[in-house]
Design an enzyme around this catalytic site. Sequence first.
Site, PDB file in Angstrom:
ATOM      1  N   ALA A  77      14.054 -19.818   9.821  1.00  0.00           N
ATOM      2  CA  ALA A  77      12.711 -19.587  10.344  1.00  0.00           C
ATOM      3  C   ALA A  77      12.610 -18.224  11.017  1.00  0.00           C
ATOM      4  O   ALA A  77      13.522 -17.780  11.721  1.00  0.00           O
ATOM      5  CB  ALA A  77      12.350 -20.687  11.338  1.00  0.00           C
ATOM      6  N   THR A 112      13.713  -8.443   3.213  1.00  0.00           N
ATOM      7  CA  THR A 112      13.349  -7.135   2.665  1.00  0.00           C
ATOM      8  C   THR A 112      14.208  -6.734   1.483  1.00  0.00           C
ATOM      9  O   THR A 112      13.907  -5.749   0.811  1.00  0.00           O
ATOM     10  CB  THR A 112      13.479  -6.055   3.756  1.00  0.00           C
ATOM     11  OG1 THR A 112      14.845  -6.014   4.217  1.00  0.00           O
ATOM     12  CG2 THR A 112      12.553  -6.354   4.931  1.00  0.00           C
ATOM     13  N   ARG A 119      19.629 -11.318   7.218  1.00  0.00           N
ATOM     14  CA  ARG A 119      21.021 -10.999   6.899  1.00  0.00           C
ATOM     15  C   ARG A 119      21.736 -12.262   6.440  1.00  0.00           C
ATOM     16  O   ARG A 119      21.424 -13.368   6.893  1.00  0.00           O
ATOM     17  CB  ARG A 119      21.744 -10.443   8.134  1.00  0.00           C
ATOM     18  CG  ARG A 119      21.164  -9.158   8.659  1.00  0.00           C
ATOM     19  CD  ARG A 119      21.991  -8.633   9.830  1.00  0.00           C
ATOM     20  NE  ARG A 119      21.997  -9.558  10.942  1.00  0.00           N
ATOM     21  CZ  ARG A 119      21.062  -9.624  11.874  1.00  0.00           C
ATOM     22  NH1 ARG A 119      20.023  -8.812  11.823  1.00  0.00           N
ATOM     23  NH2 ARG A 119      21.155 -10.478  12.861  1.00  0.00           N
ATOM     24  N   HIS A 176       0.844  -1.186   0.000  1.00  0.00           N
ATOM     25  CA  HIS A 176       0.000   0.000   0.000  1.00  0.00           C
ATOM     26  C   HIS A 176       0.884   1.242   0.000  1.00  0.00           C
ATOM     27  O   HIS A 176       1.998   1.239   0.558  1.00  0.00           O
ATOM     28  CB  HIS A 176      -0.886   0.037   1.247  1.00  0.00           C
ATOM     29  CG  HIS A 176      -1.948  -1.003   1.277  1.00  0.00           C
ATOM     30  ND1 HIS A 176      -3.133  -0.880   0.599  1.00  0.00           N
ATOM     31  CD2 HIS A 176      -2.006  -2.198   1.898  1.00  0.00           C
ATOM     32  CE1 HIS A 176      -3.880  -1.945   0.799  1.00  0.00           C
ATOM     33  NE2 HIS A 176      -3.228  -2.770   1.595  1.00  0.00           N
TER      34      HIS A 176
END
Length: 575
Positions: free
Chosen positions: A169, A174, A189, A123
């Site tokens: 997990a 990103t 990372r 959004h």
Amino acid sequence: MNQPESDGEGLFDHCPWLFTEQASEGQRAAQEQRQKRLLGGAGSGSGTVRLGEGCFVAGTAAVYPDVLHLGDRSYIAAHAYVTGDIRTGADCTINPFTVVRGTVTLGDGVRIGAHSSLLAFNHGTSPDLPVHQQPVTSRGITIGDDVWIGSHVVVVDGVTIGDHCVIGAGAVVTKDLPAWTVAAGTPARRIRDRRDTRATAPRGAAPHPAEERSALVGELSAFAAAARAQAADLLDRCRQPGTGRYVDRPGAEPTVRAHCDAVEIADLLLGKAPPHLPAAEHAARLRALQDPVTGLVPEYGAAPPVPGPAGLREDGASPYHVLCVGYALDLLGSSFAHPVHTVRTTTADRLVRHLAELPWRDRAWRAGSWVDSWATAAHWNLRLGAEAAAPGALEALFGWLHTHADPWTGMWGSPTPESGRLQMVNGYYRLTRGSFAQFGLPVPYAERVIDTVLDHARDPRHFAPGRENACNVLDVIHPLWLCARQTTHRAEEARSWAANQLTAALRRWHPGRGFPFGPRPDGTGPGREPGLQGTEMWLAIVWLLADLVGLADALEYRPRGIHRPEPALPAERTA
């Protein structure tokens, strides 16, 4: 539109990999009808659906695609939520409760763990409009071939994950990840290159201050030299005259574990089998103890173990013998004579029922030790070239563990008023030793595990001066060491604790007699008398402590048995 439904296929909805071999004709017909309905009514009726050979779509999954292309042998499991433009290669799995939305492209052999979310849309956040009125954007998610995404992972819009990656997990991905990346954390990372299988010191490990480091190196070197020089004497004092069997300490009864501890100690300090017998004779004596019906090893003079999973749930020695006898034979260049049939015949649904029945709430150590024994038996079965267990059972084990780990503690079980986190942490060590560590898989919620373990290590009921024992220290250092392979979270605190424990541990050595196990509140076990069990455990503990602070090379030994740092079985063997 494909409405959620149920037709008695609960097992297959949650364990779709079992469908091909175990489904009845009626269940196959129901699946065929479900796929026909999906082919004829995707999304609003205008979508395109293509399903390859051998695909499975759970009746309880909510599948509302604009475009859905499933490659051969791919499946969508129970309660998954799938919308948008979804295209997968062959052998892809969307596991229970997984969300895949937007424009998502998967290569071949992509495994998405339970409760994960691939969200290929976003959004706007402009301040002049409420969020619900913001425009929706989508750049899409692309995932390459041979990628494993662990449970509770979130992948956000615009991310590309390269071929052969492994995502631990609980990670939140990103940014793009190049091929062969092993990543974990929030945000995710890079931990290492998946092709690098060498056991290296934790990334980011800072050395001790120079003076302390130098002094500790000297202490470690002197300790290791003395232990090697005295190893033959401490083994001699624990060998029973006449029978040739081993006792934990003089005056104790001979046990199978004592023989195995002797093998581990001799391998660590002498680089060979205990000198009393040739390696082949040690191996022959241990192999002869295995019950051919169950594959388990009873204690000397005990009745054969009970067939079936109950054989691992007894209070006797057989469950631990799966570990100690198996690894002693491995060190001797041998192996069990028979598969562990008790585990080899366990089906996935039976295993899941057993896991749910274990006493996680108040006796998490016992529950974790059962998982350790079961998974180790499966490992030995694979090493023998046999089936680890019935088809799908090993996958069901890791699926259950991932979906039942507490995201707040990273563990299984709960604290108790009597002992705090002791049961939970000690059970975590046993569970992860036999499963995630032994099979070379990342643990879920590594940062939360470190928080839990460091909090537990401050409990004076178990770690005040004079109260530490081998079990409790091992059950802290191993999780810290294991999780340090995945994250640098609170690394300096963990190294400081390890350094303090290391200095104290070296003081516990008794010349010519080894290490005592240490005090136990209930007064059971070997206690403060030096013996084989305490020596075997503390030698491994010293190595783990030293390795966490970057000084293990000073010891000039490395565990190769139960406490080995390397996975005993590569992760790809579990597939």
